[in-house]
Design a protein around this motif. Structure first.
Motif, short mmCIF file in Angstrom:
data_model
loop_
_atom_site.label_atom_id
_atom_site.label_comp_id
_atom_site.label_asym_id
_atom_site.label_seq_id
_atom_site.Cartn_x
_atom_site.Cartn_y
_atom_site.Cartn_z
N PRO A 3 0.83 -1.22 0.00
CA PRO A 3 0.00 0.00 0.00
C PRO A 3 0.86 1.26 0.00
O PRO A 3 1.94 1.29 0.60
N ILE A 4 0.41 2.27 -0.68
CA ILE A 4 1.17 3.53 -0.87
C ILE A 4 0.44 4.64 -0.13
O ILE A 4 -0.79 4.83 -0.26
N ASP A 5 1.30 5.41 0.66
CA ASP A 5 0.72 6.59 1.35
C ASP A 5 0.87 7.81 0.43
O ASP A 5 1.99 8.21 0.07
N ALA A 6 -0.19 8.48 0.01
CA ALA A 6 -0.15 9.67 -0.89
C ALA A 6 0.26 10.89 -0.10
O ALA A 6 -0.33 11.21 0.93
N PRO A 7 1.34 11.62 -0.54
CA PRO A 7 1.75 12.84 0.17
C PRO A 7 0.71 13.96 -0.03
O PRO A 7 -0.17 13.88 -0.87
N ALA A 8 0.87 15.06 0.72
CA ALA A 8 -0.06 16.21 0.63
C ALA A 8 0.28 17.06 -0.60
O ALA A 8 1.25 17.84 -0.58
N LEU A 9 -0.45 16.91 -1.69
CA LEU A 9 -0.20 17.63 -2.95
C LEU A 9 -0.47 19.12 -2.81
O LEU A 9 0.28 19.97 -3.33
N SER A 10 -1.50 19.47 -2.08
CA SER A 10 -1.85 20.89 -1.93
C SER A 10 -0.77 21.64 -1.17
O SER A 10 -0.43 22.79 -1.51
N ALA A 11 -0.16 20.97 -0.17
CA ALA A 11 0.91 21.64 0.58
C ALA A 11 2.10 21.87 -0.31
O ALA A 11 2.74 22.94 -0.28
N ALA A 12 2.39 20.86 -1.18
CA ALA A 12 3.52 21.04 -2.10
C ALA A 12 3.26 22.19 -3.07
O ALA A 12 4.15 22.98 -3.40
N ARG A 13 2.04 22.25 -3.53
CA ARG A 13 1.70 23.35 -4.47
C ARG A 13 1.78 24.71 -3.79
O ARG A 13 2.22 25.72 -4.40
N ASN A 14 1.37 24.87 -2.57
CA ASN A 14 1.47 26.14 -1.85
C ASN A 14 2.91 26.55 -1.70
O ASN A 14 3.29 27.72 -1.86
N THR A 15 3.75 25.55 -1.38
CA THR A 15 5.17 25.85 -1.21
C THR A 15 5.76 26.32 -2.54
O THR A 15 6.53 27.30 -2.60
N ALA A 16 5.37 25.66 -3.64
CA ALA A 16 5.89 26.06 -4.96
C ALA A 16 5.40 27.46 -5.34
O ALA A 16 6.13 28.26 -5.94
N SER A 17 4.13 27.81 -5.03
CA SER A 17 3.59 29.13 -5.34
C SER A 17 4.35 30.22 -4.60
O SER A 17 4.68 31.28 -5.16
N LYS A 18 4.67 29.97 -3.30
CA LYS A 18 5.41 30.96 -2.54
C LYS A 18 6.82 31.11 -3.08
O LYS A 18 7.35 32.23 -3.17
N ALA A 19 7.43 29.99 -3.49
CA ALA A 19 8.79 30.05 -4.05
C ALA A 19 8.78 30.85 -5.37
O ALA A 19 9.71 31.62 -5.64
N ARG A 20 7.73 30.68 -6.18
CA ARG A 20 7.64 31.42 -7.46
C ARG A 20 7.47 32.93 -7.19
O ARG A 20 8.07 33.76 -7.87
#
Length: 816
Positions: A412-429
């Protein structure tokens, strides 16, 4: 009247444009069935001339002329009368309210040789000489051209349908009225009325002449004789006065010369005594000398002041150009300012360069952080997709991604938090964008400062080259201060010269005034001396005005005394000459008094006045003589005129009395009736092959039957055919005889019969046709018939066939 061409359009049954050419149709027939429009052709001829037709019951209404479906009707008739061609035109139009009015009516005399084809040119308004232009003008113009009024025309030329027998069966009173109208016998009644009016006018003229004669009661031969004697007397007086005129003229001339010599002596004395020296003459010359000296003094002061002003201006000019010195000083100041600014800009560039490098470092770190954040977003998206597919995998079934059979299931695979990753990328941009903007701003500021330093360095280099070898700022400041002192000195010198100049102007003005007064003094002296120059005054010294005036005044006083001493002799001579002239005037006045002629007044009693008085008296006497002669002639002429008026009144009353009796008109009617009966009998014999003739007795017509023992039959007992024969004979006789019997200058050039020939038997019809053929062949008139009988039409050389269809009537010409 002889018709030549008829054009109709919109007229009753002729809705379309129709042309009937009568050229060469001396004997023609209008042929067609009943109701086709044959009689309408004759109606159009009559309407073109007189504006109405017999079938309209003599009503002067034009509404019957317009076709019901037409808005306009045109009728034009070209005809000949006494060898001259005319054209009569009438145009009708229906208004918006349905009322029919005549919009054009005219009669024109056509020029000789006019081509009738030009009538087809609708653009032509006038074809010849206009004789009438309105319906009212057409009445008299047509009657004068055709030679007969409407009633006579419809009885003698166009014989309407159903009216042949009107004259035949009329009662005696009605028949007499018809003859009176046809023969124009009412003219004699008008003559009688005019005669009575002329008698009244003549009586009035007699009374007027008698009143004028009363005013001329003094117009006698004795008055003329006395006036002639007065003329002779005054002419003799004029001759006597003319004989005295030379003596009177000489005496008047001598008296005038003596008066003129005395007046001339008195005028010379007054002129000489009036010469006096003006006040202040002695001061004029000394005042002019003083004013000239003052001008010299003021001129020297102006010269000294102007010399000082010129010297100050020269020193100021030698000191140099202040503007150029100020420009050099400004260049020194600009060089110092730009050099300091260049140093400051160098320090700013060092600071901006450090800021630019720091901003570049921050941009690189932000870009690294953005790349890591975007990689994390991608890994989170992959893991989430795999976690979503894990429940769909089964051992032995193909993988939905790679299509390979699944051997074993992954853990079984645990899915990471995609929305948190996207927020971090938006702030970095966002951080990367902020760092990029800051780096660009620092780089732009550094570039601008570097460019500005380059410009400043170039300007400082140019100024350094320009100022090389030039005075220093301190030297320039000192030289400008010296220029200000020189400029102040020059201004003071220019101000100092103004006062002497004003003093010089005042001195010159005073000198001009003094000189002008001196010239005025000499001019007054010259005028005074010129006034007495003819007497020989002494010459003047032009350098001493006062002495010249003194010598002239002394001389004039002595000359005036001499003339006062000589005045007594000249006065005595003038009195003697005046007395001699008065004596001659007395003689001439006595001549005037003897003839009762008033002389001129004392003020105007000269030779010319006496001649004028006698000439006027002669003219007045001659005018009185002419007036007396004229009044005598007027009296004689009035007496002759009165006698003529008396004679005219007697003749007019006699003529009115003769014409007032009925016997004259009855005699004329009897003579006319006898001629008509004779003519009608001749025609009826031809029509009836010698069987019938016409008689008239007791106011009634009778037919004499020569085949039945000369039996007399009343016209009311005749059969239809016999009645037609008798009516036609009488109608032809009427048309033939009217020209000779009428009081008008009627010329019958055509006859048109509109009657029912269908009532005749074949034999009678043949007789009628033969009679009409003979009438057309041997007469000088055009003969036209209207019939529907084909047998009769075949014997006529020209046939106008009238046909009618749904559109209207149409006419076709046929010739045998």
């Amino acid at each position: 009247m002889r018709p030549v061409r008829l054009d109709v359009a919109g007229f009753t049954v002729f809705r379309d444009e129709t042309t009937i050419d009568f050229t060469g149709a001396e004997f023609f027939v209008l042929l067609g069935p009943t109701g086709s429009g044959k009689s309408t052709v004759l109606d159009a001829i009559c309407f073109a001339l007189y504006g109405t037709v017999p079938r309209w019951d003599h009503l002067r209404s034009v509404e019957n002329a317009l076709s019901p479906s037409a808005s306009e009707a045109r009728v034009r008739l070209v005809f000949e009368s006494a060898g001259v061609r005319y054209v009569a035109t009438r145009v009708l139009r229906r208004s918006a309210r349905g009322k029919v009015n005549t919009v054009r009516a005219g009669l024109e005399r056509l020029p000789a040789g006019l081509d009738l084809s030009t009538l087809d040119d609708t653009g032509r308004d006038e074809l010849g000489e206009v004789l009438a232009g309105t319906p009212s003008e057409m009445v008299e113009a047509v009657a004068a051209t055709v030679g007969m009024p409407y009633e006579q025309f419809t009885t003698c030329v166009v014989l309407p349908q159903g009216e042949f027998a009107e004259f035949l069966h009329a009662k005696p009173a009605k028949r007499q009225e018809i003859l009176v109208n046809l023969l124009g016998l009412r003219v004699y009644q008008r003559v009688a009325e005019r005669a009575r009016l002329a008698a009244k006018e003549a009586d009035s003229d007699v009374r007027a002449a008698e009143a004028l004669l009363a005013d001329l009661s003094d117009a006698t031969e004795q008055a003329v004789t006395e006036a002639a004697e007065r003329v002779a007397q005054l002419r003799e007086l004029d001759a006597q006065v003319a004989a005295r005129v030379p003596e009177l003229t000489d005496a008047e001339r001598q008296a005038a010369d003596a008066r003129e010599a005395l007046a001339e002596l008195d005028a010379e004395g007054r002129l000489l005594a009036g010469v006096t020296a003006p006040a202040g003459v002695a001061e004029l010359a000394s005042g002019a000398e003083r004013a000239a000296a003052a001008v010299g003094t003021a001129l020297a002061a102006v010269t000294d002041a102007e010399t000082a002003e010129e010297q100050a201006a020269r020193r100021l000019e030698e000191a140099g150009d202040a503007a150029a010195l100020r420009v050099l000083l400004d260049r020194h100041r600009e060089h110092d300012r730009l050099a300091a600014e260049l140093t400051e800009v160098g320090r700013q560039i060092e600071t901006l360069t450090a800021d630019r490098d720091a901003a570049a470092g921050r941009l690189a770190a932000a870009e690294t952080a953005l790349a890591a954040a975007e990689a994390a977003v991608a890994a989170a998206q992959t893991a989430q997709t795999a976690a979503a597919l894990r429940p769909e995998l089964h051992v032995g079934e193909p993988c939905p991604v790679c299509a390979q059979p699944v051997d074993t299931l992954p853990p079984p695979i645990d899915a990471p938090a995609l929305s948190a990753a996207r927020n971090t990328a938006s702030k970095a941009r966002a951080a990367r964008d902020t760092a990029d903007r800051a780096a660009r701003d620092r780089s732009g500021a550094c570039t601008a400062a570097t460019h500005h330093r380059s410009q400043l360095a170039g300007r400082v280099e140019v100024l350094t080259a320009e100022l090389a070898g030039q005075p220093t700022p301190d030297e320039l400041t000192a030289r400008l201060a010296g220029l200000d002192e020189l400029r102040a000195a020059h201004a003071a010198a220019r101000t100092a010269v103004a006062q002497p100049r004003r003093e010089l102007q005042r001195a010159r003005s005073a000198a001009d005034d003094a000189d002008r007064r001196l010239r005025t003094g000499w001019r007054a002296y010259d005028e005074a001396r010129d006034a007495v120059s003819r007497f020989g005054p002494p010459a003047a010294d032009r350098d001493d005005l006062a002495g010249a005036w003194s010598a002239l005044v002394v001389w004039c006083a002595a000359a005036a005394d001499e003339r006062r001493a000589a005045r007594a002799d000249r006065l005595a001579a003038a009195k003697r000459a005046a007395a001699a002239a008065d004596a001659v005037r007395g003689k001439v006045g006595a001549l005037l008094a003897e003839c009762g002629v008033a002389g001129p007044g004392e003020q105007d009693a000269d030779a010319a006045a006496y001649q004028l008085v006698t000439a006027l008296a002669v003219q007045q006497a001659e005018a009185e003589h002419r007036r007396a002669a004229e009044r005598g002639e007027q009296s004689a002429a009035l007496r002759a005129r009165r006698a003529e008026h008396v004679r005219c009144a007697e003749v007019a009353r006699a003529l009115a009395g003769h014409l007032a009796a009925d016997r004259f008109q009855r005699w004329l009617l009897t003579e006319a009736m006898d001629l008509l009966v004779d003519g009608a009998s001749t025609i009826l014999r031809e029509l009836s092959a010698g069987q019938y003739s016409l008689a008239y007795d007791g106011g009634e017509f009778f037919v004499v039957d020569h085949h039945d023992a000369e039996l007399r039959r009343a016209v009311r007992t005749l059969s239809g055919g016999e009645t037609f024969q008798a009516s036609l004979a009488l109608a032809l006789a009427l048309s033939e005889q009217l020209a000779g019997l009428s009081t008008t200058a009627t010329s019958l050039e055509s006859i048109m019969l509109d009657e029912g020939f269908g009532t005749l038997d074949p034999g009678t019809l043949d007789t009628v046709a033969a009679t009409l053929e003979n009438l057309a062949a041997h007469g000088d008139r055009m003969v036209g018939l209207v019939t529907h009988v084909a047998e009769l039409a075949e014997r006529i050389p020209v046939r106008f066939v009238v046909r009618k269809d749904a559109r209207g009537a149409h006419v076709t010409r046929e010739s045998t």
